[in-house]
Design a protein around this motif. Sequence first.
Motif, PDB file in Angstrom:
ATOM      1  N   GLY A 255     -16.181  44.800 -18.226  1.00 38.55           N
ATOM      2  CA  GLY A 255     -17.589  44.861 -18.605  1.00 38.55           C
ATOM      3  C   GLY A 255     -18.542  44.561 -17.478  1.00 38.55           C
ATOM      4  N   ARG A 256     -18.187  44.941 -16.235  1.00 41.52           N
ATOM      5  CA  ARG A 256     -19.047  44.649 -15.085  1.00 41.52           C
ATOM      6  C   ARG A 256     -19.508  45.941 -14.409  1.00 41.52           C
ATOM      7  NH1 ARG A 256     -18.511  40.630 -17.381  1.00 41.52           N
ATOM      8  NH2 ARG A 256     -18.445  38.494 -16.632  1.00 41.52           N
TER       9      ARG A 256
ATOM     10  N   GLY B 114     -18.747  51.393 -12.305  1.00 41.82           N
ATOM     11  CA  GLY B 114     -17.974  51.547 -11.075  1.00 41.82           C
ATOM     12  C   GLY B 114     -16.688  50.738 -11.053  1.00 41.82           C
ATOM     13  N   SER B 115     -16.578  49.742 -11.919  1.00 43.75           N
ATOM     14  CA  SER B 115     -15.381  48.890 -11.913  1.00 43.75           C
ATOM     15  C   SER B 115     -14.181  49.577 -12.558  1.00 43.75           C
ATOM     16  CB  SER B 115     -15.668  47.583 -12.645  1.00 43.75           C
ATOM     17  OG  SER B 115     -15.801  47.820 -14.037  1.00 43.75           O
ATOM     18  N   GLY B 116     -14.437  50.622 -13.334  1.00 46.99           N
ATOM     19  CA  GLY B 116     -13.350  51.283 -14.057  1.00 46.99           C
ATOM     20  C   GLY B 116     -13.073  50.639 -15.401  1.00 46.99           C
TER      21      GLY B 116
ATOM     22  N   THR C 103     -17.341  49.715 -22.451  1.00 47.44           N
ATOM     23  CA  THR C 103     -16.579  49.180 -23.598  1.00 47.44           C
ATOM     24  C   THR C 103     -15.517  48.183 -23.149  1.00 47.44           C
ATOM     25  OG1 THR C 103     -15.136  51.102 -23.454  1.00 47.44           O
ATOM     26  CG2 THR C 103     -16.912  51.201 -25.059  1.00 47.44           C
ATOM     27  N   GLY C 104     -15.283  48.022 -21.883  1.00 44.93           N
ATOM     28  CA  GLY C 104     -14.356  47.003 -21.380  1.00 44.93           C
ATOM     29  C   GLY C 104     -12.918  47.221 -21.820  1.00 44.93           C
ATOM     30  N   GLY C 105     -12.489  48.474 -21.915  1.00 40.28           N
ATOM     31  CA  GLY C 105     -11.105  48.765 -22.274  1.00 40.28           C
ATOM     32  C   GLY C 105     -10.809  48.643 -23.754  1.00 40.28           C
ATOM     33  N   ARG C 106     -11.849  48.468 -24.598  1.00 35.83           N
ATOM     34  CA  ARG C 106     -11.624  48.276 -26.034  1.00 35.83           C
ATOM     35  C   ARG C 106     -11.785  49.557 -26.837  1.00 35.83           C
ATOM     36  NH1 ARG C 106     -12.057  43.007 -28.280  1.00 35.83           N
ATOM     37  NH2 ARG C 106     -12.479  41.405 -26.735  1.00 35.83           N
ATOM     38  N   GLY C 107     -12.014  50.699 -26.196  1.00 33.59           N
ATOM     39  CA  GLY C 107     -12.307  51.906 -26.966  1.00 33.59           C
ATOM     40  C   GLY C 107     -13.715  51.814 -27.490  1.00 33.59           C
ATOM     41  N   VAL C 108     -13.977  52.396 -28.653  1.00 32.92           N
ATOM     42  CA  VAL C 108     -15.328  52.338 -29.202  1.00 32.92           C
ATOM     43  C   VAL C 108     -15.328  51.944 -30.664  1.00 32.92           C
ATOM     44  CG1 VAL C 108     -16.473  53.940 -27.633  1.00 32.92           C
ATOM     45  CG2 VAL C 108     -15.213  54.840 -29.552  1.00 32.92           C
TER      46      VAL C 108
END
Length: 159
Positions: free
Chosen positions: A20-21, A24-26, A30-35
């Motif tokens: 969640g940063r 550009g961080s990849g 959504t921070g890898g949580r999907g939607v």
Amino acid sequence: MRLNEIRDNEGATKNRMRVGRGIGSGKGKTGGRGVKGQKARAGVSIKGFEGGQMPLHRRLPKRGFNPPNRKDLNEVNLGRIQTAVDAGKLDASAPVTVETLVAAGVLAKPRDGVKILGAGELTAKLTFQVAGASKSALEAIERAGGSVTVLGGDAEAAA
């Protein structure tokens, strides 16, 4: 070498993922949580959740404590053994084991051993080599002049 020069091997440690940063961080947005949805939110644990229906593990009744490594023993009463001795199927001079009881037709299969129970009358002098025996069975066997050897454990645990 000095203490301030000590380093870990190259590639032995990785920097933690900062989710969640930014895009550009990849692992931004959504921070890898999907939607959307319950699982995308924080503090959610849905183990065994069935959409509101009563979960299977709560529908079934609780049934006591079942030890995973318990022994499946045959149980034989003294009266049944005396009947086999009287019929000549069991040799009174040889020690009574699981194998001899199966051969005599007293037991169908050996399982994990046999426990002698005290119902019935025992008149023959027999030597038992069994997994266990009840207190009343031990008394009746000793009264008839026989003996009991408990296999694989102490006599108190078997009795």
